[in-house]
Motif scaffolding. Structure first.
Motif, PDB file in Angstrom:
ATOM      1  N   ALA A 187     -53.138-106.256   0.837  1.00 19.28           N
ATOM      2  CA  ALA A 187     -53.293-106.397  -0.839  1.00 19.28           C
ATOM      3  C   ALA A 187     -53.172-104.884  -1.200  1.00 19.28           C
ATOM      4  N   MET A 188     -54.045-103.905  -0.578  1.00 17.20           N
ATOM      5  CA  MET A 188     -53.722-102.436  -0.976  1.00 17.20           C
ATOM      6  C   MET A 188     -52.689-101.746  -0.411  1.00 17.20           C
ATOM      7  N   GLU A 189     -52.225-102.081   0.767  1.00 20.26           N
ATOM      8  CA  GLU A 189     -50.711-101.562   1.071  1.00 20.26           C
ATOM      9  C   GLU A 189     -49.644-102.123   0.095  1.00 20.26           C
ATOM     10  N   GLN A 211     -53.846 -93.607  -6.393  1.00 24.84           N
ATOM     11  CA  GLN A 211     -55.121 -93.430  -6.298  1.00 24.84           C
ATOM     12  C   GLN A 211     -55.799 -94.732  -6.862  1.00 24.84           C
ATOM     13  N   LEU A 212     -55.080 -95.520  -7.499  1.00 28.70           N
ATOM     14  CA  LEU A 212     -55.519 -96.699  -8.018  1.00 28.70           C
ATOM     15  C   LEU A 212     -55.065 -98.011  -7.316  1.00 28.70           C
ATOM     16  N   ALA A 213     -54.773 -97.841  -6.319  1.00 29.23           N
ATOM     17  CA  ALA A 213     -54.291 -98.946  -5.324  1.00 29.23           C
ATOM     18  C   ALA A 213     -55.278-100.069  -5.022  1.00 29.23           C
ATOM     19  N   PHE A 214     -56.549 -99.503  -5.136  1.00 29.14           N
ATOM     20  CA  PHE A 214     -57.520-100.741  -4.823  1.00 29.14           C
ATOM     21  C   PHE A 214     -57.678-101.490  -6.002  1.00 29.14           C
TER      22      PHE A 214
END
Length: 259
Positions: A57-59, A66-69
């Motif tokens: 999901a994060m990939e 930096q907001l990939a989370f």
């Protein structure tokens, strides 16, 4: 599409094979055996939530920097709250519990026991559906091997779950075929939920990271709310802990080796 159908059916077959234990074993499962099987299932689900769902999901949101989370966190909480809502609106009875959860109901104990396992299986079906949707959409980092690894991992932990539901039904006086049917039906929600997830996610590819994290949140809700208390209940809870580690290790190895 054949690969997706097979992937969705593999976990269901695991449940059915486990439920078939009612034809070969007598009486209820030993408490330590139940605790060990529950711990193993919990370990598989935790590892699957991390390696097969949250990390992809994060990939898949890497372009957000930096907001990939954000999609992972939003989806995770949505899945957690979804299971929390189901937990409160569906009457169900956990293994070895004396009091049912959810709204008051006149349903039999065996029916509410089946509903508890069905509730447990919903996020597993969604997880398999979400990762196959990711493979179908061509998402980077999600290969057919990774999807197959999750299906196999869920199937392996579904085998003892099938036995855990059918054996108590038989011990409660239900006929072998009816007890087997109860175990099988409890797992039928998995391919159905998986197929619906594939359809929904494939139509709107941008929601894939949210869908993966949603399934992870729902699965971890089941682990913390149901499985960990069951595997730790009573004396000698180290049986559950060791089994948890075994399940976690197996799912981790499957995902890395096949993914």
């Amino acid at each position: 599409m054949l690969e997706i159908f097979q992937g969705l059916m593999i976990p269901f077959i695991g449940t059915a094979l486990g439920a078939a234990c009612v034809f070969f074993l007598k009486g209820a499962l030993n408490r330590n055996v139940q605790r060990g099987l529950t711990g193993f299932a919990a370990g598989v689900m935790v590892a699957a939530s991390i390696w097969s769902l949250l990390i992809p999901a994060m990939e898949g949101s890497a372009e957000m920097g930096q907001l990939a989370f954000v999609p992972a966190v939003v989806g995770f909480w949505a899945g957690t709250l979804f299971l929390l809502a189901l937990d409160h609106i569906i009457p169900h009875l956990h293994m070895n519990a004396k009091k049912a959860e959810g709204p008051h109901s006149r349903l039999s104990r065996t029916t509410m026991l089946c509903l508890a396992v069905t509730l447990h299986n919903i996020p597993e079906g969604m997880a398999v559906g979400a990762i196959y949707a990711g493979w179908l959409s061509g998402s980077e980092g999600i290969t057919l091997g990774a999807a197959l690894a999750l299906s196999l991992g869920i199937a392996i932990q579904n085998f003892p779950e099938g036995a855990i539901i059918s054996m108590p039904l038989r011990a409660a006086g239900m006929g072998k075929w009816r007890a087997f049917g109860g175990g099988v039906l409890s797992g039928a929600v998995e391919p159905i939920g998986g197929a619906l997830t594939v359809l929904a996610t494939a139509l709107i590819v941008p929601i894939l990271p949210y869908a993966l994290a949603f399934a992870a949140g729902a699965m971890l809700y089941v682990v913390v709310e149901e499985l960990i208390p069951e595997m730790s209940e009573g004396a000698h809870s180290d049986v559950g802990v060791i089994s948890f580690a075994a399940g976690f290790s197996l799912m981790m190895m499957l995902d890395v080796a096949l993914g």
